[in-house]
Design a protein around this motif. Structure first.
Motif, PDB file in Angstrom:
ATOM      1  N   THR A   4       0.850  -1.177   0.000  1.00 17.46           N
ATOM      2  CA  THR A   4       0.000   0.000   0.000  1.00 17.46           C
ATOM      3  C   THR A   4       0.894   1.237   0.000  1.00 17.46           C
ATOM      4  O   THR A   4       1.835   1.329   0.783  1.00 17.46           O
ATOM      5  N   ASP A  87      -4.777   6.508  14.520  1.00 15.37           N
ATOM      6  CA  ASP A  87      -6.002   6.040  13.852  1.00 15.37           C
ATOM      7  C   ASP A  87      -5.986   6.363  12.361  1.00 15.37           C
ATOM      8  O   ASP A  87      -6.353   5.529  11.536  1.00 15.37           O
ATOM      9  N   GLU A  88      -5.558   7.580  12.018  1.00 16.53           N
ATOM     10  CA  GLU A  88      -5.514   7.978  10.605  1.00 16.53           C
ATOM     11  C   GLU A  88      -4.549   7.095   9.819  1.00 16.53           C
ATOM     12  O   GLU A  88      -4.850   6.677   8.696  1.00 16.53           O
ATOM     13  N   GLU A  90      -3.501   4.048  10.713  1.00 16.24           N
ATOM     14  CA  GLU A  90      -3.989   2.666  10.735  1.00 16.24           C
ATOM     15  C   GLU A  90      -5.041   2.410   9.661  1.00 16.24           C
ATOM     16  O   GLU A  90      -5.210   1.278   9.214  1.00 16.24           O
ATOM     17  N   MET A  91      -5.725   3.460   9.210  1.00 13.12           N
ATOM     18  CA  MET A  91      -6.716   3.302   8.139  1.00 13.12           C
ATOM     19  C   MET A  91      -6.063   2.789   6.847  1.00 13.12           C
ATOM     20  O   MET A  91      -6.749   2.258   5.983  1.00 13.12           O
ATOM     21  N   TYR A  92      -4.765   2.943   6.724  1.00 12.30           N
ATOM     22  CA  TYR A  92      -4.026   2.444   5.558  1.00 12.30           C
ATOM     23  C   TYR A  92      -3.482   1.036   5.775  1.00 12.30           C
ATOM     24  O   TYR A  92      -2.694   0.539   4.980  1.00 12.30           O
TER      25      TYR A  92
END
Length: 163
Positions: A4, A87-88, A90-92
């Motif tokens: 990713t 959190d931001e 970890e969204m990836y």
């Protein structure tokens, strides 16, 4: 497994360059354990920009960010922002491991063991990348590296390069 790509801002890239040149003692100590594929054959980047943030260390094959929580993480503003930032990212698909700076200074062996255990669990779920297997082989058998092997004599003749 396809990697990713995590975007980052130009400001984060510039700040990451600054941080690489000004690493803390604990970051340097942990980096000595992670660099050159010495952590079980995995490559880690230091001060890796992600989105508008920088993580202390990142392994793209594991999608793992490692954070060193030192004295600055005790600041109230940082305490509030850290979970949002994490959190931001970890969204990836990035996982986080956090280590207290004092643990790195006083108990680096346990920090390394914790990281190795995390990697073993990751590999049980996802398998081991072929490049990582090859790096591990050379880490475990340094004499098998091409540059470490002495020149071999040519078959059936004199070879002045070989004594």
């Amino acid at each position: 497994m396809k990697r990713t790509i995590i975007p980052y801002t130009p400001q984060a890239l510039e700040y990451a360059k600054h941080l690489r040149q000004n690493m803390t003692y604990t970051e340097v100590k942990l980096w000595m354990e992670l660099r050159n594929g010495s952590m079980m054959g995995y490559d880690f980047d230091r001060q890796k920009p992600m989105l508008n943030y920088i993580v202390d260390f990142f392994c793209k094959d594991l999608m793992l960010a490692i954070e060193v929580d030192g004295i600055t993480h005790e600041d109230e503003k940082v305490l509030l922002k850290d979970p949002i930032r994490q959190d931001e990212i970890e969204m990836y698909g990035v996982s986080f491991l956090r280590f207290n700076a004092l643990d790195i200074v006083h108990d680096i062996k346990n920090v390394v063991r914790t990281l190795e255990n995390w990697i073993f669990e990751f590999e049980e779920r996802n398998g081991v990348n072929e490049m990582v297997k090859q790096k591990r082989f050379f880490l475990e058998n340094p004499k098998n590296r091409k540059r470490d092997n002495p020149p071999q004599p040519l078959p059936g003749g004199d070879n002045p390069a070989v004594e």
